[in-house]
Write a protein that holds these residues in place. Structure first.
Motif, PDB file in Angstrom:
ATOM      1  N   PRO A 103       3.795  16.381 -38.935  1.00  0.00           N
ATOM      2  CA  PRO A 103       2.858  15.770 -39.885  1.00  0.00           C
ATOM      3  C   PRO A 103       2.051  16.827 -40.634  1.00  0.00           C
ATOM      4  CG  PRO A 103       2.737  14.676 -37.758  1.00  0.00           C
ATOM      5  CD  PRO A 103       3.585  15.895 -37.559  1.00  0.00           C
ATOM      6  N   ARG A 104       1.814  16.570 -41.915  1.00  0.00           N
ATOM      7  CA  ARG A 104       0.976  17.481 -42.699  1.00  0.00           C
ATOM      8  C   ARG A 104      -0.474  17.364 -42.246  1.00  0.00           C
ATOM      9  NH1 ARG A 104       3.384  16.092 -48.731  1.00  0.00           N
ATOM     10  NH2 ARG A 104       5.323  17.298 -48.565  1.00  0.00           N
ATOM     11  N   ASP A 105      -1.246  18.415 -42.529  1.00  0.00           N
ATOM     12  CA  ASP A 105      -2.660  18.407 -42.154  1.00  0.00           C
ATOM     13  C   ASP A 105      -3.396  17.232 -42.784  1.00  0.00           C
ATOM     14  OD1 ASP A 105      -2.255  20.691 -40.689  1.00  0.00           O
ATOM     15  OD2 ASP A 105      -3.046  22.057 -42.209  1.00  0.00           O
ATOM     16  N   SER A 106      -2.926  16.773 -43.936  1.00  0.00           N
ATOM     17  CA  SER A 106      -3.562  15.653 -44.629  1.00  0.00           C
ATOM     18  C   SER A 106      -3.364  14.340 -43.892  1.00  0.00           C
ATOM     19  CB  SER A 106      -2.971  15.505 -46.037  1.00  0.00           C
ATOM     20  OG  SER A 106      -1.595  15.134 -45.954  1.00  0.00           O
ATOM     21  N   GLY A 107      -2.311  14.277 -43.045  1.00  0.00           N
ATOM     22  CA  GLY A 107      -1.960  13.039 -42.373  1.00  0.00           C
ATOM     23  C   GLY A 107      -0.680  12.430 -42.895  1.00  0.00           C
ATOM     24  N   TYR A 108      -0.117  13.010 -43.958  1.00  0.00           N
ATOM     25  CA  TYR A 108       1.120  12.441 -44.514  1.00  0.00           C
ATOM     26  C   TYR A 108       2.243  12.508 -43.491  1.00  0.00           C
ATOM     27  CZ  TYR A 108       5.220  11.533 -47.264  1.00  0.00           C
ATOM     28  OH  TYR A 108       6.398  10.975 -47.718  1.00  0.00           O
ATOM     29  N   ASP A 144     -14.057  14.213 -50.823  1.00  0.00           N
ATOM     30  CA  ASP A 144     -15.076  14.057 -49.797  1.00  0.00           C
ATOM     31  C   ASP A 144     -14.460  14.357 -48.420  1.00  0.00           C
ATOM     32  OD1 ASP A 144     -16.826  13.065 -47.846  1.00  0.00           O
ATOM     33  OD2 ASP A 144     -17.507  11.413 -49.110  1.00  0.00           O
ATOM     34  N   PRO A 145     -15.003  15.356 -47.697  1.00  0.00           N
ATOM     35  CA  PRO A 145     -14.428  15.702 -46.384  1.00  0.00           C
ATOM     36  C   PRO A 145     -14.381  14.515 -45.421  1.00  0.00           C
ATOM     37  CG  PRO A 145     -15.978  17.387 -47.102  1.00  0.00           C
ATOM     38  CD  PRO A 145     -16.103  16.260 -48.066  1.00  0.00           C
ATOM     39  N   ASP A 146     -15.374  13.628 -45.494  1.00  0.00           N
ATOM     40  CA  ASP A 146     -15.380  12.466 -44.602  1.00  0.00           C
ATOM     41  C   ASP A 146     -14.246  11.497 -44.940  1.00  0.00           C
ATOM     42  OD1 ASP A 146     -17.517  13.359 -43.133  1.00  0.00           O
ATOM     43  OD2 ASP A 146     -19.016  12.190 -44.221  1.00  0.00           O
ATOM     44  N   VAL A 147     -13.953  11.328 -46.234  1.00  0.00           N
ATOM     45  CA  VAL A 147     -12.845  10.448 -46.631  1.00  0.00           C
ATOM     46  C   VAL A 147     -11.517  11.067 -46.218  1.00  0.00           C
ATOM     47  CG1 VAL A 147     -11.656   9.364 -48.576  1.00  0.00           C
ATOM     48  CG2 VAL A 147     -14.160   9.448 -48.535  1.00  0.00           C
ATOM     49  N   LEU A 148     -11.376  12.375 -46.410  1.00  0.00           N
ATOM     50  CA  LEU A 148     -10.158  13.061 -45.986  1.00  0.00           C
ATOM     51  C   LEU A 148      -9.958  12.918 -44.474  1.00  0.00           C
ATOM     52  CD1 LEU A 148     -10.582  16.298 -48.133  1.00  0.00           C
ATOM     53  CD2 LEU A 148      -8.728  14.653 -48.378  1.00  0.00           C
ATOM     54  N   ARG A 149     -11.039  13.081 -43.722  1.00  0.00           N
ATOM     55  CA  ARG A 149     -10.962  12.957 -42.261  1.00  0.00           C
ATOM     56  C   ARG A 149     -10.599  11.527 -41.863  1.00  0.00           C
ATOM     57  NH1 ARG A 149      -9.693  15.478 -37.612  1.00  0.00           N
ATOM     58  NH2 ARG A 149     -10.830  14.610 -35.853  1.00  0.00           N
ATOM     59  N   PHE A 150     -11.123  10.545 -42.586  1.00  0.00           N
ATOM     60  CA  PHE A 150     -10.813   9.144 -42.328  1.00  0.00           C
ATOM     61  C   PHE A 150      -9.304   8.927 -42.353  1.00  0.00           C
ATOM     62  CE2 PHE A 150      -9.890   4.850 -43.698  1.00  0.00           C
ATOM     63  CZ  PHE A 150     -10.795   4.047 -43.015  1.00  0.00           C
ATOM     64  N   PHE A 151      -8.635   9.443 -43.375  1.00  0.00           N
ATOM     65  CA  PHE A 151      -7.193   9.238 -43.500  1.00  0.00           C
ATOM     66  C   PHE A 151      -6.414  10.016 -42.439  1.00  0.00           C
ATOM     67  CE2 PHE A 151      -8.376   7.625 -47.698  1.00  0.00           C
ATOM     68  CZ  PHE A 151      -7.596   6.476 -47.741  1.00  0.00           C
ATOM     69  N   VAL A 152      -6.917  11.173 -42.040  1.00  0.00           N
ATOM     70  CA  VAL A 152      -6.272  11.929 -40.950  1.00  0.00           C
ATOM     71  C   VAL A 152      -6.310  11.115 -39.653  1.00  0.00           C
ATOM     72  CG1 VAL A 152      -6.547  13.927 -39.432  1.00  0.00           C
ATOM     73  CG2 VAL A 152      -6.629  14.235 -41.920  1.00  0.00           C
ATOM     74  N   LEU A 153      -7.466  10.530 -39.360  1.00  0.00           N
ATOM     75  CA  LEU A 153      -7.608   9.744 -38.133  1.00  0.00           C
ATOM     76  C   LEU A 153      -6.693   8.521 -38.140  1.00  0.00           C
ATOM     77  CD1 LEU A 153     -11.497   9.878 -37.831  1.00  0.00           C
ATOM     78  CD2 LEU A 153      -9.863  11.073 -36.362  1.00  0.00           C
ATOM     79  N   VAL A 154      -6.622   7.832 -39.275  1.00  0.00           N
ATOM     80  CA  VAL A 154      -5.745   6.665 -39.367  1.00  0.00           C
ATOM     81  C   VAL A 154      -4.292   7.084 -39.152  1.00  0.00           C
ATOM     82  CG1 VAL A 154      -4.898   4.787 -40.832  1.00  0.00           C
ATOM     83  CG2 VAL A 154      -7.320   5.412 -40.888  1.00  0.00           C
ATOM     84  N   ALA A 155      -3.900   8.217 -39.756  1.00  0.00           N
ATOM     85  CA  ALA A 155      -2.520   8.697 -39.606  1.00  0.00           C
ATOM     86  C   ALA A 155      -2.192   8.974 -38.146  1.00  0.00           C
ATOM     87  CB  ALA A 155      -2.304   9.949 -40.452  1.00  0.00           C
ATOM     88  N   SER A 156      -3.129   9.563 -37.416  1.00  0.00           N
ATOM     89  CA  SER A 156      -2.867   9.848 -36.005  1.00  0.00           C
ATOM     90  C   SER A 156      -2.786   8.558 -35.184  1.00  0.00           C
ATOM     91  CB  SER A 156      -3.934  10.777 -35.428  1.00  0.00           C
ATOM     92  OG  SER A 156      -3.457  12.113 -35.368  1.00  0.00           O
ATOM     93  N   LEU A 157      -3.612   7.576 -35.513  1.00  0.00           N
ATOM     94  CA  LEU A 157      -3.520   6.287 -34.827  1.00  0.00           C
ATOM     95  C   LEU A 157      -2.165   5.627 -35.109  1.00  0.00           C
ATOM     96  CD1 LEU A 157      -7.125   4.896 -35.373  1.00  0.00           C
ATOM     97  CD2 LEU A 157      -6.028   5.321 -33.160  1.00  0.00           C
ATOM     98  N   MET A 158      -1.680   5.753 -36.332  1.00  0.00           N
ATOM     99  CA  MET A 158      -0.361   5.220 -36.670  1.00  0.00           C
ATOM    100  C   MET A 158       0.735   5.970 -35.927  1.00  0.00           C
ATOM    101  SD  MET A 158      -0.684   4.447 -40.770  1.00  0.00           S
ATOM    102  CE  MET A 158      -1.534   2.963 -41.368  1.00  0.00           C
ATOM    103  N   ALA A 159       0.548   7.286 -35.769  1.00  0.00           N
ATOM    104  CA  ALA A 159       1.531   8.076 -35.022  1.00  0.00           C
ATOM    105  C   ALA A 159       1.579   7.626 -33.564  1.00  0.00           C
ATOM    106  CB  ALA A 159       1.187   9.565 -35.122  1.00  0.00           C
ATOM    107  N   HIS A 160       0.408   7.353 -32.974  1.00  0.00           N
ATOM    108  CA  HIS A 160       0.372   6.795 -31.621  1.00  0.00           C
ATOM    109  C   HIS A 160       1.162   5.491 -31.569  1.00  0.00           C
ATOM    110  CE1 HIS A 160      -2.271   9.205 -29.042  1.00  0.00           C
ATOM    111  NE2 HIS A 160      -3.026   9.466 -30.112  1.00  0.00           N
TER     112      HIS A 160
END
Length: 340
Positions: A140-145, A199-215
């Protein structure tokens, strides 16, 4: 019979045009001429894109008859913007001027299609590279993609197209929902989350969602978000309270309208005027008509306009293939709400 655009300029001429745009030092006449060269090179990918899509569609529907398969040419404004961000780059090295997309229900279906296409016997359009953004190559990319990309090189009968590259994206519904939400935020707000800006918080939001989807899908977590589902969800809830990503996405959805729903193969253009929230879907009888319209729209050079040319087997699948243009992020918001 379709009249396919052919490359009218040498690779060196295309590289010179790329530098003219990237460096931003040309006269207005030189810039206009460079745009014309790049536009022709981009449109010349239509034939190899069609050739690859025919094979991909057949194999994808063998894996799942309900797979969504669509193709699109990269938007000229997107190409020009990338050259300005990377002044030494040439479009001759871009792998996604012609893109095909397949969306499946499961990771198993994604991996099955990728395995079939990698080892397809007697195929003259070769898979040159596979980028697995689900597991280890490169992950996965650092962005969450997340997803799997295959880069094709055209090598079949028409010599004028030999060497042109086409990119295939294969995703699950969840991976597609994530990418769609990011693209919708960028499309309607003018942000550049897709490129890691904003916005770093918005970027982090999408990273967290991506990891939850990966789980959820049993694939590799996003770097920097390897915690448990409970830890990720708790952080996600705090961020949503602070930045309200879901609320913003619901607001964008107000522009969604009803469009044609026939079930024949269609070439069409989508025109989105961001500030008014007006989306126009135009079905074209020929590829030439669609290419003429997209060239006309891109010549406006209006930052408020986002226009794209799409070819899709059934227009009824348009919203599934390109939901960002309809601000349709329901699957993404439903997933997040079920976790926080």
């Amino acid at each position: 019979m379709k009249k396919w655009v052919v490359p009218e300029h040498s690779n060196k001429a295309v590289q010179r045009a790329s530098r003219t745009i990237g460096r931003g030092t040309g006269t207005p006449e030189e810039v206009q001429a460079a745009r014309a060269v790049l536009s022709n090179y981009r449109l010349a990918h239509a034939f190899p894109l069609n050739a690859v899509t025919v094979t991909v569609r057949q194999r994808a529907l063998d894996v799942n008859p309900n797979a969504v398969v669509a193709e699109r040419r990269k938007r000229l404004p997107t190409i020009l913007d990338k050259l300005r961000r990377h002044p030494t780059m040439s479009v001759t090295t871009m792998q996604d001027l012609g893109g095909c997309r397949v969306v499946f229900h499961s990771v198993a279906e994604v991996e099955k299609l990728v395995a079939i296409l990698r080892d397809l016997p007697r195929s003259k359009n070769r898979v040159k590279k596979v980028y697995d953004y689900l597991r280890d190559d490169p992950g996965p990319r650092d962005s969450g993609y997340r997803g799997v990309h295959l880069v094709y090189e055209y090598g079949a009968s028409k010599k004028e197209y030999k060497g042109l590259r086409i990119e295939l994206q294969v995703r699950t519904l969840l991976q597609h929902a994530w990418a769609t939400a990011v693209e919708t935020m960028d499309l309607f707000s003018g942000s550049e989350l897709k490129y890691g800006k904003g916005d770093p918080d918005v970027l982090r939001f999408f990273v967290l969602v991506a990891s939850l989807m990966a789980h959820e899908e049993g694939t590799a977590p996003v770097p920097g978000a390897e915690g448990s589902t409970e830890e990720l969800a708790a952080e996600l809830m705090r961020l949503e309270m602070d930045v309200g990503v879901l609320e913003r996405l619901r607001g964008y959805a107000s522009i969604v309208g009803e469009h044609a729903r026939t079930d024949r193969r269609n070439t069409l253009t989508l025109e989105l005027w961001r500030s008014e929230g007006i989306l126009t879907v135009t079905v074209h009888e020929t590829l030439a008509d669609a290419e003429a319209r997209i060239t006309e729209l891109e010549a406006m050079d209006d930052e408020d306009l986002d226009a794209v040319l799409i070819n899709i087997a059934r227009i009824s699948q348009l919203r599934d293939a390109y939901p960002n243009y309809f601000a349709d992020t329901g699957r993404f918001t439903d997933f997040v709400e079920s976790r926080i």
